[in-house]
Design an enzyme around this catalytic site. Structure first.
Site, PDB file in Angstrom:
ATOM      1  N   CYS A 191       0.808  -1.219   0.000  1.00 12.26           N
ATOM      2  CA  CYS A 191       0.000   0.000   0.000  1.00 12.26           C
ATOM      3  C   CYS A 191       0.848   1.281   0.000  1.00 12.26           C
ATOM      4  CB  CYS A 191      -0.995  -0.061   1.162  1.00 12.26           C
ATOM      5  SG  CYS A 191      -2.347   1.111   0.957  1.00 12.26           S
ATOM      6  N   HIS A 207      -3.158  -5.488   2.597  1.00 14.27           N
ATOM      7  CA  HIS A 207      -2.737  -5.592   4.001  1.00 14.27           C
ATOM      8  C   HIS A 207      -3.318  -6.887   4.545  1.00 14.27           C
ATOM      9  CE1 HIS A 207      -1.572  -1.333   4.551  1.00 14.27           C
ATOM     10  NE2 HIS A 207      -2.665  -0.976   3.924  1.00 14.27           N
TER      11      HIS A 207
HETATM   12  N1  GLN Z   1      -1.892   6.929   2.572  1.00 11.64           N
HETATM   13  C1  GLN Z   1      -2.082   6.079   1.463  1.00 11.64           C
HETATM   14  C2  GLN Z   1      -3.486   6.132   0.878  1.00 11.64           C
HETATM   15  O1  GLN Z   1      -4.422   6.475   1.566  1.00 11.64           O
HETATM   16  C3  GLN Z   1      -1.715   4.645   1.835  1.00 11.64           C
HETATM   17  C4  GLN Z   1      -2.600   4.050   2.894  1.00 11.64           C
HETATM   18  C5  GLN Z   1      -2.182   2.683   3.357  1.00 11.64           C
HETATM   19  O2  GLN Z   1      -0.996   2.329   3.359  1.00 11.64           O
HETATM   20  N2  GLN Z   1      -3.161   1.909   3.812  1.00 11.64           N
HETATM   21  O3  GLN Z   1      -3.687   5.848  -0.273  1.00 11.64           O
END
Ligand code: GLN
Length: 256
Positions: free
Chosen positions: A97, A197
């Site tokens: 992510c 995740h």
């Molecule tokens: N901040 C990034 C987004 O919102 C990644 C979020 C995350 O790693 N879950 O796209």
């Protein structure tokens, strides 16, 4: 497999670790120990340099936009270059992510921050006004891993693959890279970026073993890994797959 060693570099473990992302590193360690492969984990954070020859596998998890700003700054220059060099030299890497976004060309956040990436992956990410949240199932398309992957996603970023980029797989349920073109993640050599995740590797042991094999092949002549009893891991994956397929989907407005 006595005499073999796998050296893991865990990037920014205290900044980039949401939804249990560090479980991916624990899975790599356990699956090595169960096979009698010596394994080391080195945490590397802000301000610490990397020698590309020191590691066989790199891991970076997800993070909020504010942590990504710090990491983006730290990865610019020599450090990002060292990570790219390691992958060019055959090391493997998993980025989840927020980490995945920073290894692409850039992440333009919804609030207007422009975060240049290290361009390991030919992808570009732009934040949207809704977040993609929920469990996700993916048909993995990587050579040697014919498996359905399960995980959890929560991101505002929409990632688009460049012409040279190969996806990790096709979304069966959920959003993946951008909620539109059906792609999820990106693969370059032995590096994988993904929105999954949850964490990804404990419930997807074939993907974990793909990383272990590719990491070891950097140093040793090796056809395949000895098998492990993955009955529990596969049962967990199948259960997650079942409830994911039944879930309703929703999008959450940014900031709420
Ligand atoms: N901040 C990034 C987004 O919102 C990644 C979020 C995350 O790693 N879950 O796209």
């Amino acid at each position: 497999m006595p005499g073999m060693q796998l050296r893991i570099c865990h990037l920014y473990p205290e900044l980039m670790n949401i939804y249990g992302d560090r479980g991916n590193v624990i899975t790599m360690v356990k699956r090595c120990i169960w096979r009698d492969i010596a394994v080391t984990v080195t945490d590397i954070t802000l301000g610490e340099a990397i020698d590309p020859a020191d590691f066989d596998f790199f891991f970076i998890g997800g993070g909020q936009d504010r942590e990504q700003i710090l990491v983006c700054d730290d990865l610019s220059g020599d450090k990002g270059q060292a990570v790219r060099q390691a992958v060019e030299d055959g090391a493997s890497l998993l980025a989840i992510c927020g980490g995945y976004q920073l290894l692409g060309k850039y992440f333009l956040t919804y609030t207007g921050e422009d975060l240049p990436g290290i361009s390991l992956f030919d992808v570009k990410t732009v934040g949207g006004d809704t977040r993609f949240i929920g469990n996700i199932a993916v048909d993995c398309e990587v050579d040697g891993i014919r498996a359905q992957l399960v995980g959890f996603e929560n991101h505002s970023g929409r990632t688009r693959l460049g012409p040279e980029a190969r996806p990790l797989g096709r979304v069966i349920k959920g959003y993946g890279n951008n909620g539109e073109d059906g792609t999820e993640g990106c693969v370059y050599k032995s590096a994988v970026g993904s929105y999954l995740h949850g964490s990804l590797l404990p419930k997807n042991p074939r993907l974990a073993d793909w990383f272990i094999l590719r990491s070891l092949r950097r140093k040793y002549e090796l056809e395949e890994l000895p098998g492990l009893d993955d009955a529990l891991e596969n049962a967990a994956r199948d259960a997650a797959l079942q409830f994911t397929m039944k879930e309703k989907r929703f999008r959450k407005r940014f900031g709420r």
